[in-house]
Scaffold this active site. Structure first.
Site, short mmCIF file in Angstrom:
data_model
loop_
_atom_site.label_atom_id
_atom_site.label_comp_id
_atom_site.label_asym_id
_atom_site.label_seq_id
_atom_site.Cartn_x
_atom_site.Cartn_y
_atom_site.Cartn_z
N LYS A 1 3.62 25.02 -2.24
CA LYS A 1 5.08 25.03 -2.39
C LYS A 1 5.44 25.72 -3.70
CE LYS A 1 9.03 22.00 -3.20
NZ LYS A 1 9.51 20.62 -3.39
N THR B 1 11.40 14.47 -5.75
CA THR B 1 11.02 13.72 -6.96
C THR B 1 10.42 12.35 -6.68
OG1 THR B 1 13.33 12.99 -7.10
CG2 THR B 1 12.69 14.87 -8.47
N GLY C 1 0.83 -1.20 0.00
CA GLY C 1 0.00 0.00 0.00
C GLY C 1 0.86 1.25 0.00
N GLU D 1 7.15 14.28 1.73
CA GLU D 1 6.00 15.14 1.90
C GLU D 1 6.03 16.37 1.02
OE1 GLU D 1 6.65 15.62 6.08
OE2 GLU D 1 4.99 14.29 6.59
N ALA D 2 7.00 16.46 0.13
CA ALA D 2 7.09 17.61 -0.78
C ALA D 2 7.05 17.10 -2.21
CB ALA D 2 8.38 18.39 -0.53
#
Length: 506
Positions: free
Chosen positions: A80, A346, A14, A51-52
């Site tokens: 962002k 990325t 998952g 998380e980015a």
């Protein structure tokens, strides 16, 4: 549908990768005969520290029908505009890698060439002053461009920070509402067809067997199907990217969230700072040859700007990728396919790209070699492209304050990157293949930000009148500043987005 049509897609694992695949497949394989099953175990944790993101995440969310404000509300998201890099080129240096382009090209001459000529003749602001995203980020402001927006606001590009665990939960709800079946269980064995080695089924700890025609390996670093079963091999990039450890720890949110990620270079690696609505994500990526785990944890905790909200999580990894990301009837996504440290955010994009390419080359039960070869060609090129761009940050440094940075500064780099650096170092030239992820502006940002100043400029610039160029550049700079000053603060805009979701009828 014909006899060879895929009837059963099985996703093993998952987390972000598994549920991104499930959400996309439930949208684009809704053909009446293809069933999608996801197998995951609550006993096996997910990494979930990425998380980015970068701007293509907007297309993915739109593609699967996920409303942006709803996504922000449910995943703790913020906006962002780019990444601030601190202490990378040298101690005390600071630069911003924004989303979007710099300025505007003039008569076919790239803007950065105009900038380089002006900078050679007079003191100039950093090139970030000609980026809408960078100027807004520096002011702590944000505005979402409309489809009909005019310059300069239409030059603002953005992505998100969010909680990867909450995002996976949101995707799970979406996928299950569209018919995806989730099976709780730990895979203990894999059965292959004797005649061709295709994976036939997986068996769970309780004895249940799940059969499939196409398997998606989202089992993390382990690579249960792609590596442990099919043995595709792994290309190790530690000689270029020596960091092999990370420690992550969230801390309490303070003040308005900044609309950018921050990456601060440390003596043996670098530290990330990612602002969410409900917390700040922090982590230290480092090389175990230069820093032991306990010292790394102390370094991270000492650098937090507010109290930690959880015990630090320690991670080990080997930077690189599988030699083949699609083998037989198995396609690897996420960490099962490879790992590149999150320096340029990325990780989720690599998952998204793998899904998009698989849908574009979606096979039948025979998984024709020509489809596999094309998929692998495209994905290998993408991984290698991202690899070179991340190596760029380590190579372009003047730091000599630690053994780690001495090795990075003096290391050999891939020929593909060495060629790019030579071209830019001579006359500031950048050439891209159409499918490459990072734009020319991204390469300019890091090269200039880390003090690679070309020896000369492109002779084409000399055909343009200097006074005219200088006036146009100043007009652009003022336009970016003026537009940013009219935007709401990032926090105010985010609150407006969330308020709209709370007020919407259920």
């Amino acid at each position: 549908m014909h006899a060879h049509s895929i009837r059963e897609v099985v996703i093993v694992g998952g987390g972000t990768a598994g549920w991104m695949a499930a959400a996309a497949f439930s949208r684009f394989l809704d053909n009446g005969y293809t069933r999608i099953t996801l197998v995951e175990s609550d006993e096996i944790g997910t990494v979930g520290v990425g998380e980015a993101t970068i701007p293509p995440i907007l297309r993915f969310n739109q593609m699967i029908g996920l409303a942006e404000n709803q996504f922000l509300a449910e995943a703790g998201g913020t906006f962002k505009l780019g990444i601030e890099f601190v202490d990378w080129g040298a101690l005390g240096d600071r630069y911003f890698h924004p989303f979007g382009n710099y300025g505007q090209d003039l008569e076919g001459v790239p803007f950065h060439q105009l900038y380089l000529r002006e900078r050679a003749h007079q003191p100039m602001s950093e090139i970030a002053a000609w980026s809408m995203s960078a100027v807004a980020a520096a002011a702590g402001r944000f505005g979402r461009p409309s489809a009909t927006a005019q310059s300069p606001i239409r030059e603002l590009f953005y992505a998100f920070h969010f909680d990867a665990g909450l995002y996976a939960q949101l995707l799970r709800r979406l996928a299950e509402s569209r018919g995806v079946t989730r099976i709780e269980g730990k895979v203990v064995s894999v059965a292959q067809r004797a005649e061709d080695g295709f994976v036939q089924s997986v068996t769970l700890a309780d004895g249940r067997t799940v059969t499939g025609d196409l398997f998606i390996d989202c089992s993390g670093f382990r690579g249960l199907l792609i590596e442990e079963t099919l043995g595709t091999g792994y290309e190790d990039w530690r000689h270029w990217l020596p960091c092999d450890r990370a420690i992550a720890a969230p801390c309490a949110a303070v003040g308005e969230p900044t609309p950018f990620t921050r990456s601060t270079a440390r003596a043996a690696g670098w530290q990330w700072r990612i602002p969410l609505q409900h917390r700040i994500g922090n982590g230290l990526v480092y090389c175990s040859d230069d820093l032991d785990d306990d010292a790394a944890e102390r370094q991270l905790l000492d650098a937090l700007e507010s109290p930690a909200l959880a015990e630090p999580r320690r991670l080990r990894f080997t930077t690189g990728r599988r030699r083949a990301l699609w083998s037989h009837n198995v396609v690897a996504l996420g960490l099962a396919g490879g790992f590149l440290e999150p320096l340029e955010s990325t990780s989720i994009h690599l998952i998204q790209s793998g899904i998009a390419r698989l849908l574009a080359l979606f096979p039948d039960k025979r998984c024709d070699p020509i489809e596999r070869e094309e998929y692998n060609r495209q994905m290998v090129a993408l991984y290698d492209d991202v690899r070179d761009f991340i190596i760029l940050h380590y190579k372009l440094t003047n730091r000599d304050d630690s053994p780690f940075w001495n090795r990075c500064r003096t290391m050999d780099v891939p020929d593909s990157l060495a060629h790019r650096l030579a071209l830019f170092g001579q006359k500031g030239r950048i050439f891209r293949e159409a499918s490459e992820l990072f734009s020319s502006s991204s390469w300019v940002s890091v090269c200039l930000g880390q003090n690679l100043v070309p020896q000369d400029i492109d002779p084409m610039v000399d055909a343009l009148d200097r006074d005219r160029v200088a006036a146009a550049m100043e007009q652009l700079r003022r336009g970016y500043q003026g537009t940013a000053s009219q935007m709401p603060t990032h926090g105010a805009f985010l609150s407006r987005c969330l308020e709209g979701v709370r007020q919407a009828p259920s």
